[in-house]
Structures are given as C-alpha cells and as structure tokens.
Scaffold this active site. Structure first.
Site, short mmCIF file in Angstrom:
data_model
loop_
_atom_site.label_atom_id
_atom_site.label_comp_id
_atom_site.label_asym_id
_atom_site.label_seq_id
_atom_site.Cartn_x
_atom_site.Cartn_y
_atom_site.Cartn_z
N ARG A 72 -1.46 -4.11 1.74
CA ARG A 72 -1.64 -2.42 2.01
C ARG A 72 0.17 -2.61 3.14
O ARG A 72 0.61 -1.83 3.01
CB ARG A 72 -2.54 -3.05 3.63
CG ARG A 72 -2.76 -1.84 4.62
CD ARG A 72 -3.99 -1.45 5.39
NE ARG A 72 -4.30 -0.52 6.16
CZ ARG A 72 -4.56 0.81 5.46
NH1 ARG A 72 -5.22 1.14 4.91
NH2 ARG A 72 -5.14 1.80 6.55
N HIS A 76 2.15 1.21 1.70
CA HIS A 76 1.80 2.15 3.03
C HIS A 76 3.51 1.97 3.27
O HIS A 76 4.10 3.31 3.42
CB HIS A 76 1.95 1.36 4.30
CG HIS A 76 0.52 1.94 4.13
ND1 HIS A 76 -0.35 2.61 5.50
CD2 HIS A 76 -0.41 1.58 3.43
CE1 HIS A 76 -1.89 3.06 5.11
NE2 HIS A 76 -1.83 2.37 3.57
N ASN A 104 -1.13 4.70 9.44
CA ASN A 104 -0.97 2.92 9.82
C ASN A 104 -1.33 2.23 11.05
O ASN A 104 -0.24 1.35 11.00
CB ASN A 104 1.13 3.26 9.40
CG ASN A 104 1.80 3.88 8.19
OD1 ASN A 104 0.92 3.31 7.38
ND2 ASN A 104 2.71 4.85 7.90
N HIS A 201 -8.04 -3.69 -3.12
CA HIS A 201 -9.20 -4.01 -2.54
C HIS A 201 -9.58 -4.60 -2.85
O HIS A 201 -11.22 -5.04 -2.19
CB HIS A 201 -9.73 -2.33 -2.63
CG HIS A 201 -8.93 -1.36 -2.50
ND1 HIS A 201 -10.01 0.60 -2.78
CD2 HIS A 201 -8.40 -1.03 -1.48
CE1 HIS A 201 -8.69 0.97 -1.93
NE2 HIS A 201 -7.76 0.17 -1.16
#
Length: 326
Positions: A72, A76, A104, A201
């Site tokens: 992640r 990001h 975030n 995921h």
C-alpha cells in the site's frame, strides 16, 4: 589537402555540426546514463539490499501483515508524484504533506523504512535513497509472503516536494473504466491494473465503513455477506480481509473469490464483471504461475513511475524530512 569555393563552405558547415553534436552529446550522455539499473549500489553500498532484506525479515517474523502495509505504501507513493518517497515526509505546523490526506491516513509501516535507513546511513552515509528503500522493502516482503521473488532496478532519488494537493488516488468504489484511465495516466495498462489491485488486495484488509455498498449488493455471495455483516456489527469500525481464503499469502486466490461474487471491495468485484477485465481475472484465477509472473513484471513497471535519477532530487538523511529541514 586544400578546399576551394563550395567545398570550403561544406567543410566549415560539417565542422560546426560536429562541434554542436559533440557538446549535445556531452549534455545528453549523463542524462542517458542516469537511469535505474540492477545492482546500482554494487560498489557504493554493497550491503544495501541485504540490510533492507534483514530489516524486513525481522519485522515479518513478528507481523505478517507488513506485506500489505508496504504494498500500500509503495502504491500510494508512486501514484502521486512518482516513486520519490514524497509520501514519507512528515507534516509540520503550517506545512501539511501527503501524509495529511484522508487516503493516506491508513498507510503504515513507516518505522520499517526508518530502521532500514538508520542502518544504511551507518553503513553508507547519504548513498541509498528512501525511494529505493521503499521499493526494496516491498519486494522483499512480497517474497516472504509466498509471492514471487524478483529483482528490481535501483538508483532512485528522493523528491523535494510533498503536498496534499497532489494526492488524487483511486478509491474503493471507482468504476473499472476510471481505474483503467488512472493507471493509463501512469503508463500502465488494464492487465497491470488487475494484477496490482488483485495482488495488493490478496494480503490486504479494509474497514467496514469502506465497503457498505457491497453489503447491500444482492449479487454478493450470501454466506460471505452474512459473515461480513456479523463482523461489521462490532463497534469501532472493524476491518476484514479482502482475500477470505489466503489472507497472508500473495497468490491468485482472490481472483477465484471474485469469480464467485465474493469480492469484498466494489473495484475488486467489478474487475470480475467488466468486459475489459474479466478475462484477465479469469486467467489469473486459473493459473497462479501466470499471476506470479505478471505480478513481478507489474511491480517492476510500477517502480519506474516518475522516478528521479542522476542529479535530480536528493538522498535524504532522514526519510521523514527534506535535507534542508523544510
């Protein structure tokens, strides 16, 4: 050898052209050479990759969820201003940063990057960028979680800007077409999108408040729906795994779940229904070997988005602060 008339003019023109090309070459060659490459720290910091790997392994032994956290984090970071570690900058009074934004707020694992940086600064001061640490740490955590082992090119430098105004990340309910456009803007295709979203995921989790739309979807598998509703009745907005079968392994199981209407997030389930992506979902559901190959390729490709190399940016001493203290 002498020249007369047009021959002299031609010779003079050629010499000027050669001189101009020489100076152009001098300017362009450093730029061309200042690219990512495998083994970038082979001479300047030979232990760089092993130091990062050891830090990640030590944390993984205590907390297997770090793979999801680092995946992640890299996503990001790379999808805002490119893979430049701008996400790592701490906000200060009057100077908000990318960390200040809602998307975030749930990013974690910064302390892993801090520890790796601390050890690297002791071994090779001002040599290894924070952007490369994020890339290497994420790669290593994927392998520890049963995912593919792959090499990544290094040589990134750290960015000099971190602003909440730059953050425009795709949300959990984004339509497939819009998600494809978001990835295309970063030089990635629909196959990359399905690979990275599903792969990320496969070890991720999500708070109940972010998938209420799926709980109200009559097409969702009834058994899963009942289980999720029961979990989400608890206070304090609990979280659930996105991959109900192998939540700590980077594999293709989530694609099989999506095909059975068991995708927890709207974007996951929509990838299995949309004409432009359902074939990719199906192929990954049938072959973990194919998924592993494509996931490694897509991760390397993502790690090249908007990188700074050569003399651009800086090598931060502290990943949370620009070197000039801003």
């Amino acid at each position: 050898l002498t020249f007369t008339g047009e021959a002299k003019k031609s010779s003079s023109f050629k010499m000027r052209s050669i001189t101009a090309l020489f100076f152009l070459f001098c300017f362009l060659v450093p730029s061309a050479l200042a690219q990512l490459r495998f083994g970038f720290y082979g001479r300047s910091c030979p232990r760089a990759e092993s130091i990062v790997a050891n830090v990640v392994a030590n944390r993984f032994r205590r907390d297997r969820s770090i793979t999801a956290a680092l995946l992640r984090m890299q996503f990001h970071d790379c999808f805002v201003r490119g893979c430049d570690a701008s996400l790592l900058i701490d906000p200060r009074p009057g100077r908000p940063s990318e960390k200040s934004t809602g998307p975030n707020a749930s990013v974690r694992g910064y302390e892993i990057i801090d520890e790796a940086k601390r050890q690297l600064e002791a071994a090779c001061p001002r040599t290894v960028s924070c952007a490369d640490i994020v890339t290497l740490a994420t790669r290593d955590s994927v392998a520890l979680a049963g995912g593919p082992r792959f090499s990544v090119p290094t040589g990134r430098r750290d960015g000099l800007r971190s602003s909440p105004n730059d953050v425009n990340l795709p949300g959990p309910t984004i339509p497939v077409s819009a998600s494809i456009q978001a990835f295309a803007a970063k030089g990635m295709n629909a196959n990359d999108m399905v690979t990275l979203i599903g792969g990320g995921h496969s070890v991720g989790s999500i708070h109940c408040s972010l998938f209420q739309d799926r709980l109200n979807d009559p097409a969702m598998d009834r058994t899963l729906n009942a289980r999720l509703r029961n979990t989400c009745r608890s206070p304090n907005d609990p979280s659930v795994f996105l991959d109900q079968r192998t939540p700590f392994i980077v594999d293709n199981a989530i694609y099989g779940e999506i095909r059975r209407q068991r995708g927890v997030m709207r974007i996951d389930q929509n990838m299995g229904l949309d004409r432009s992506t359902r074939g990719i979902v199906s192929s990954f559901a049938q072959s973990n070997a194919l998924f592993r190959k494509r996931f490694a390729e897509a991760m390397v490709k993502m790690g090249r988005i908007g990188v700074l190399t050569g003399r651009s940016g800086e090598i931060r001493r502290n990943c949370r602060v620009f070197n000039n203290g801003r």
